[in-house]
Structure formats: structure tokens, C-alpha cells
Design an enzyme around this catalytic site. Structure first.
Site, PDB file in Angstrom:
ATOM      1  N   GLU A   1      15.168 -28.217 -74.061  1.00 47.53           N
ATOM      2  CA  GLU A   1      16.448 -27.690 -74.519  1.00 47.53           C
ATOM      3  C   GLU A   1      17.619 -28.598 -74.121  1.00 47.53           C
ATOM      4  OE1 GLU A   1      16.774 -25.180 -76.394  1.00 47.53           O
ATOM      5  OE2 GLU A   1      18.911 -24.679 -76.278  1.00 47.53           O
ATOM      6  N   ASP A   2      17.567 -29.144 -72.935  1.00 42.09           N
ATOM      7  CA  ASP A   2      18.752 -29.802 -72.371  1.00 42.09           C
ATOM      8  C   ASP A   2      18.702 -31.330 -72.328  1.00 42.09           C
ATOM      9  OD1 ASP A   2      19.692 -27.286 -72.007  1.00 42.09           O
ATOM     10  OD2 ASP A   2      19.360 -27.214 -69.839  1.00 42.09           O
TER      11      ASP A   2
END
Ligand code: MN
Length: 319
Positions: free
Chosen positions: A74-75
């Protein structure tokens, strides 16, 4: 932190499991390099804390590895689910994917009455229950560091935690995580009541610890005499449960006496009832407080016996 964690991981997962965890640690450290949390700390502190909470649960190595990796897809640009699959295999990739999907849900704006259906949805979405366990560890660390969020966000996240995640922890039988999530939520939802109860509980700490010690010593003596094999510990009740009791029963703090609970773990069902008999011989029970969750288990399959008795100086406690 890895130096502290690895021996614990090694103990439960000798060999390949430990290697997998070590590799995940190094991968996540690289992936999150340069990223910073709202607290100003390196982002990597977060996945390490999540993995550490999971290690304490004595869970399997792929889940701990996924704990390290849970925010990378996600990051971190450059890292996709395929990267994780290639490096760590299908099992770890599925776990990371499950957590990533749950992270995309935001329940902070929903109404409370829908909490039950949201909990069901989380369980249905997570075909593998380990995904929910990672999510709970993630939420626990985020709650521990909630003070760095803006105030409005703090309250929204605390409500979501209390309505959805603490009950999920309860449902999975993860009692210490449930209690900590409740107390942390309580602190942000009603800071005044939280600090009031925390202070009052603090004032009585010595007295309470002394009570726990006495109960344990008296009961141990009887159990030893009967040659029952047991483990016993005592704990003060957590703040939110005191608060709920005050609200639910319309009582003041001073009217809530059974602030301590003693837990006895034995090997057989038969021994449970023997210990109960001994407890009721040593102390008078409070009528209406005995619950037999062995013959009638709780909804989450929890099984045990509960009773509240009156100890010395007429102070009730729960066993
Ligand atoms: Mn996270």
C-alpha cells in the site's frame, strides 16, 4: 528490536520459519526507508511493533512475516503483491493482500447500529482468520500511537475501534488485546471519565495488589493439598470494564468493589469444578454471580466457570 524478537521467534519456529521472519524484517526495513510516521519516528517502527505483537501471540512464522510486510504494497511504490509473492511465496502474499484490502475499508463514518454487520463483513472478507489477527495487531499499535493524530480523527478511530475491532478481538478469544483496545478507545472518547477512573484505581493500587496476593496464597495452599496441577494469576479489572459497570448499574466508583479477578487454569474439566468447590468453601459466594460457561459456552466458544465471592474485609473478587 529484531535482536530481541528473533530468539522468541526461534523458540516457536526453529529453522525456516525464523529465516522467513528475518528476511521479511530486512525487506520491510528497506521498503520503508525514508518514510516517517506522524510521530516523527521512522515508519519502520510500526511494522516492527505489529510483528512484535504477533510474536507475543505465539502465532506462526508466515503471519509474523506478513506483519512486517503488511503496509509495503500500500505505502511503497515499486512494491507490488507480485514482488511479495516472488520473494515470500503465496501464503505470505495472500496474508498481505488480505490486510491491504481491509485497510481500504473506512468505517469511521458509519453508524453504530451497523457495527455487527460490519464485523461480519470483515470476517467474510478475510477467508484466512490470520488476516484479521494481523489487522488487530495493526490497530493496536495505531491506537497506542493515536496521540499523534488530529483530535477529530482520534475520536473517529477510537469509536471505530470500540464498535468494531474490540468486539472482533473478543470474538476471537483475544482477551488482552480486546481489553487494551477498549481502554485506549475509552481514553480518547471520554478523556475525563478515563482519567478519573485511572486516578481512583491508581490510589488503591497497593491495597489491590495486596488483596490479590492474599487470595492467591490462600487458594494455592488448598489446591496444593489436593494435589491439583494449576496455574494462577490475578489481575486488576481494566478501566473500561469498570466504567461500563458504573454506567450499566448506575453505581459510583466506590460502590464497585470487585476490581480484582483471579484466574485459575487447570488440566481437566473435572478439576475446574473441584477448584470451584474449594473456592466456595473458602469464601462465601455472591448469589447470582456464578456462571457455568462449561456446560453453556459463550458465543465465541469460550468455556470456563465464573464466580464472585466475598473475601476478607468483605471485599468481593471474581474467580
Ligand atoms: Mn499498518
Amino acid at each position: 528490536p529484531l535482536e530481541k524478537m528473533l530468539p522468541r521467534v526461534q523458540k516457536h519456529h526453529p529453522g525456516d520459519g525464523c529465516l522467513l521472519v528475518k528476511k521479511a524484517y530486512e525487506f520491510a526495513e528497506n521498503a520503508h526507508r525514508g518514510q516517517v510516521r506522524k510521530s516523527g519516528e521512522p515508519y519502520f517502527i510500526h511494522p516492527v511493533s505489529v510483528a512484535s505483537i504477533l510474536t507475543d501471540l505465539m502465532i506462526d512464522a508466515p503471519t509474523i512475516a506478513a506483519g512486517f510486510l503488511h503496509d509495503t504494497v500500500e505505502d511503497c511504490k515499486d512494491i507490488t503483491l507480485d514482488t511479495i509473492r516472488t520473494e515470500f511465496g503465496e501464503e505470505v502474499a495472500q496474508l498481505v493482500d488480505g490486510v491491504t484490502k481491509l485497510d481500504k475499508l473506512d468505517f469511521t463514518n458509519r453508524e453504530e447500529q451497523k457495527a455487527e454487520s460490519l464485523r461480519k463483513m470483515i470476517l467474510a472478507m478475510s477467508k484466512d482468520i490470520r488476516v484479521v489477527i494481523i489487522k488487530l495487531a495493526d490497530r493496536l499499535h495505531n491506537m497506542r500511537t493515536l496521540r499523534f493524530q488530529p483530535e477529530e480523527r482520534q475520536k473517529a478511530i477510537a469509536h471505530e475501534t470500540l464498535d468494531i475491532y474490540a468486539p472482533l478481538a473478543h470474538r476471537l478469544g483475544m482477551n488482552s488485546i480486546k481489553s487494551e483496545l477498549e481502554d485506549l478507545s475509552f481514553k480518547y472518547i471520554d478523556p475525563e471519565a478515563f482519567h478519573d477512573i485511572a486516578q481512583k484505581v491508581g490510589l488503591r493500587r497497593t491495597e489491590r495488589e495486596e488483596n490479590i496476593r492474599m487470595v492467591i496464597s490462600e487458594l494455592s495452599e488448598k489446591l496444593d493439598a489436593q494435589h491439583i496441577h494449576y496455574e494462577m494469576d490475578g489481575r486488576p479489572k481494566h478501566l473500561y470494564s469498570i466504567y461500563k459497570k458504573m454506567k450499566g448499574q448506575g453505581k459510583t466508583f466506590d460502590q464497585i468493589y470487585d476490581l480484582i479477578a483471579v484466574r485459575v487454569l487447570v488440566d481437566t474439566v473435572q478439576d475446574c469444578y473441584t477448584v470451584l468447590g474449594i473456592v466456595h468453601t473458602l469464601w462465601n459466594q455472591i448469589p447470582g454471580r456464578f456462571k457455568d460457561y462449561i456446560s453453556v459456552p459463550k458465543g465465541n466458544m469460550y468455556q470456563s466457570l465464573h464466580t464472585t465471592v466475598i473475601g476478607r474485609e468483605a471485599i468481593p473478587f471474581e474467580v
